[in-house]
Design a protein around this motif. Structure first.
Motif, mmCIF file in Angstrom:
data_model
loop_
_atom_site.group_PDB
_atom_site.id
_atom_site.type_symbol
_atom_site.label_atom_id
_atom_site.label_comp_id
_atom_site.label_asym_id
_atom_site.label_seq_id
_atom_site.Cartn_x
_atom_site.Cartn_y
_atom_site.Cartn_z
ATOM 1 N N SER A 189 14.153 11.847 -4.770
ATOM 2 C CA SER A 189 15.261 10.997 -5.214
ATOM 3 C C SER A 189 14.859 9.533 -5.317
ATOM 4 C CB SER A 189 16.443 11.143 -4.241
ATOM 5 O OG SER A 189 16.128 10.556 -2.985
ATOM 6 N N GLY A 190 13.772 9.168 -4.623
ATOM 7 C CA GLY A 190 13.318 7.779 -4.645
ATOM 8 C C GLY A 190 13.879 6.915 -3.534
ATOM 9 N N PHE A 191 14.661 7.506 -2.621
ATOM 10 C CA PHE A 191 15.254 6.758 -1.511
ATOM 11 C C PHE A 191 15.053 7.540 -0.211
ATOM 12 C CE2 PHE A 191 17.583 5.595 -5.324
ATOM 13 C CZ PHE A 191 17.552 4.206 -5.269
ATOM 14 N N ASN B 237 0.821 -1.228 0.000
ATOM 15 C CA ASN B 237 0.000 0.000 0.000
ATOM 16 C C ASN B 237 0.854 1.276 0.000
ATOM 17 O OD1 ASN B 237 -2.290 -1.713 0.217
ATOM 18 N ND2 ASN B 237 -2.097 -1.712 2.453
ATOM 19 N N LEU B 238 1.907 1.270 -0.784
ATOM 20 C CA LEU B 238 2.817 2.411 -0.804
ATOM 21 C C LEU B 238 2.262 3.549 -1.649
ATOM 22 C CD1 LEU B 238 5.558 3.742 -0.189
ATOM 23 C CD2 LEU B 238 6.476 2.535 -2.191
ATOM 24 N N GLN B 239 2.230 4.729 -1.069
ATOM 25 C CA GLN B 239 1.838 5.961 -1.766
ATOM 26 C C GLN B 239 2.805 7.061 -1.348
ATOM 27 O OE1 GLN B 239 -2.223 6.762 -0.708
ATOM 28 N NE2 GLN B 239 -3.058 5.108 -1.974
ATOM 29 N N PHE C 179 13.009 15.732 3.711
ATOM 30 C CA PHE C 179 12.039 14.669 3.450
ATOM 31 C C PHE C 179 11.547 14.762 1.997
ATOM 32 C CE2 PHE C 179 7.615 12.996 3.786
ATOM 33 C CZ PHE C 179 7.938 11.687 4.112
ATOM 34 N N LYS C 180 11.229 15.968 1.570
ATOM 35 C CA LYS C 180 10.770 16.173 0.198
ATOM 36 C C LYS C 180 11.859 15.793 -0.803
ATOM 37 C CE LYS C 180 8.954 19.762 -2.873
ATOM 38 N NZ LYS C 180 10.027 19.654 -3.899
ATOM 39 N N ARG C 181 13.095 16.158 -0.500
ATOM 40 C CA ARG C 181 14.209 15.863 -1.413
ATOM 41 C C ARG C 181 14.425 14.353 -1.540
ATOM 42 N NH1 ARG C 181 17.881 18.377 1.203
ATOM 43 N NH2 ARG C 181 17.531 20.389 0.185
ATOM 44 N N GLU C 182 14.331 13.640 -0.430
ATOM 45 C CA GLU C 182 14.542 12.193 -0.473
ATOM 46 C C GLU C 182 13.417 11.483 -1.236
ATOM 47 O OE1 GLU C 182 15.472 10.254 3.152
ATOM 48 O OE2 GLU C 182 17.233 11.488 3.587
ATOM 49 N N ILE C 183 12.187 11.953 -1.071
ATOM 50 C CA ILE C 183 11.094 11.357 -1.835
ATOM 51 C C ILE C 183 11.304 11.592 -3.327
ATOM 52 C CG2 ILE C 183 8.623 11.540 -2.340
ATOM 53 C CD1 ILE C 183 8.091 11.824 0.592
ATOM 54 N N THR D 73 18.654 0.932 11.105
ATOM 55 C CA THR D 73 18.552 1.907 10.021
ATOM 56 C C THR D 73 18.253 1.165 8.721
ATOM 57 O OG1 THR D 73 20.930 1.803 9.601
ATOM 58 C CG2 THR D 73 20.158 3.467 11.152
ATOM 59 N N MET D 74 17.525 1.829 7.809
ATOM 60 C CA MET D 74 17.155 1.196 6.552
ATOM 61 C C MET D 74 16.797 2.274 5.531
ATOM 62 S SD MET D 74 13.534 -0.310 7.942
ATOM 63 C CE MET D 74 12.530 0.669 9.049
ATOM 64 N N THR D 75 16.762 1.856 4.284
ATOM 65 C CA THR D 75 16.424 2.764 3.192
ATOM 66 C C THR D 75 15.213 2.224 2.438
ATOM 67 O OG1 THR D 75 18.727 3.445 2.935
ATOM 68 C CG2 THR D 75 17.246 3.867 1.088
ATOM 69 N N LEU D 76 14.217 3.072 2.279
ATOM 70 C CA LEU D 76 13.026 2.709 1.519
ATOM 71 C C LEU D 76 13.257 3.051 0.045
ATOM 72 C CD1 LEU D 76 10.026 1.908 1.168
ATOM 73 C CD2 LEU D 76 9.442 4.272 1.812
ATOM 74 N N ASN D 77 13.215 2.034 -0.791
ATOM 75 C CA ASN D 77 13.348 2.220 -2.239
ATOM 76 C C ASN D 77 11.947 2.368 -2.819
ATOM 77 O OD1 ASN D 77 13.657 1.842 -5.064
ATOM 78 N ND2 ASN D 77 15.552 0.667 -4.719
ATOM 79 N N LEU D 78 11.607 3.601 -3.194
ATOM 80 C CA LEU D 78 10.247 3.872 -3.669
ATOM 81 C C LEU D 78 9.964 3.206 -5.011
ATOM 82 C CD1 LEU D 78 9.939 7.667 -2.706
ATOM 83 C CD2 LEU D 78 9.032 5.677 -1.476
ATOM 84 N N ARG D 79 10.959 3.109 -5.846
ATOM 85 C CA ARG D 79 10.732 2.507 -7.159
ATOM 86 C C ARG D 79 10.465 1.009 -7.049
ATOM 87 N NH1 ARG D 79 15.656 2.416 -11.244
ATOM 88 N NH2 ARG D 79 16.242 0.837 -9.681
ATOM 89 N N ASP D 80 11.268 0.317 -6.236
ATOM 90 C CA ASP D 80 11.101 -1.132 -6.078
ATOM 91 C C ASP D 80 10.093 -1.488 -4.985
ATOM 92 O OD1 ASP D 80 12.991 -1.430 -8.038
ATOM 93 O OD2 ASP D 80 14.652 -1.729 -6.627
ATOM 94 N N LYS D 81 9.647 -0.479 -4.246
ATOM 95 C CA LYS D 81 8.725 -0.712 -3.137
ATOM 96 C C LYS D 81 9.263 -1.760 -2.170
ATOM 97 C CE LYS D 81 4.617 0.493 -5.855
ATOM 98 N NZ LYS D 81 3.267 0.088 -6.295
ATOM 99 N N ALA D 82 10.505 -1.515 -1.750
ATOM 100 C CA ALA D 82 11.191 -2.493 -0.897
ATOM 101 C C ALA D 82 12.140 -1.764 0.039
ATOM 102 C CB ALA D 82 11.941 -3.506 -1.746
#
Length: 226
Positions: A178-180, A83-85, A172-176, A210-219
């Motif tokens: 960038s996709g990470f 449910n990623l948005q 936060f806006k910049r990271e979104i 710590t972790m990184t959310l990859n928006l493109r891969d949704k992972a």
């Protein structure tokens, strides 16, 4: 001449005879404690002290191993995203772009009780997903027992939502865009280590990952727990 010699020899008196017999009896009845006896006594004392010191050393070593309670280790793994948005320009107000992030994060928290000789009784707690010290949501970590020297796990589900503060956060806006997105999962999981049936010590398993959310891969990637 023979008569004169005999006259000069006087017989022993009774008192002199008794005195010499008393001297003999007293000298023969008194024990003699020489240097050898003192050396044996000193050695015995040294042996007793060495034995006592050895016993105390063994007791301290075994006590430190079996009666010392250590904090269990908590780690996050097997994280999935649904449910990623995410949007870095959801709307505008006064020419200010707003960033949003909504998703459901499901993972598994492992509790490592491998260094304790007693079971760890975990209480019910919550763990949070954080961005720059701002909580974006929290999920339940249900309690239970983790056996001595064993590792168990608990599932956790967190509804992650950005708030007004993050929506106006430049980083936060910049990271979104960038996709990470860099996130932290944190929780202080309290419980008791049952050293014995009577001795119970309060301990905290700290979850700090710590972790990184990859928006493109949704992972989730680059997951590291300390």
């Amino acid at each position: 001449m023979r008569e004169d010699d005999e006259s000069q020899v006087s017989p022993l008196t009774a008192s002199e005879i008794y005195l010499r017999s008393d001297e003999r009896s007293s000298s023969s009845s008194a024990p003699y404690h020489g240097p050898r006896h003192q050396q044996e006594t000193s050695k015995l004392i040294v042996y007793v002290l060495i034995t006592f010191a050895s016993f105390m050393t063994i007791f301290i070593i075994f006590g430190s191993i079996f009666f010392l309670a250590r904090s269990p280790k908590a780690r996050l793994r097997s994280v999935t995203i649904t449910n990623l948005q995410a949007n870095s320009n959801a709307s505008s107000f006064n020419n200010t772009n707003l960033a949003t992030l909504n998703m459901t994060m499901t993972g598994e928290i492992t509790i490592d009780n491998g260094k304790n000789f007693g079971r760890f009784e975990l209480e019910n707690h919550k763990a949070s997903v954080i961005y720059e010290n701002v909580s974006m949501g929290e999920g339940d970590v249900f309690g239970g027992n983790f056996g001595a020297g064993k590792t168990g796990s608990r599932n956790i589900t967190v509804q992650v939502r950005s708030n007004e503060y993050l929506s106006n956060n430049t980083n936060f806006k910049r990271e979104i865009e960038s996709g990470f997105v860099s996130l932290i999962s944190y929780g202080r999981l309290r419980g008791k280590v049952h050293v014995t049936d009577v001795i119970k010590k309060h301990k905290i398993a700290v979850l700090n990952c710590t972790m990184t959310l990859n928006l493109r891969d949704k992972a989730i990637q680059d997951l590291v727990c300390t």
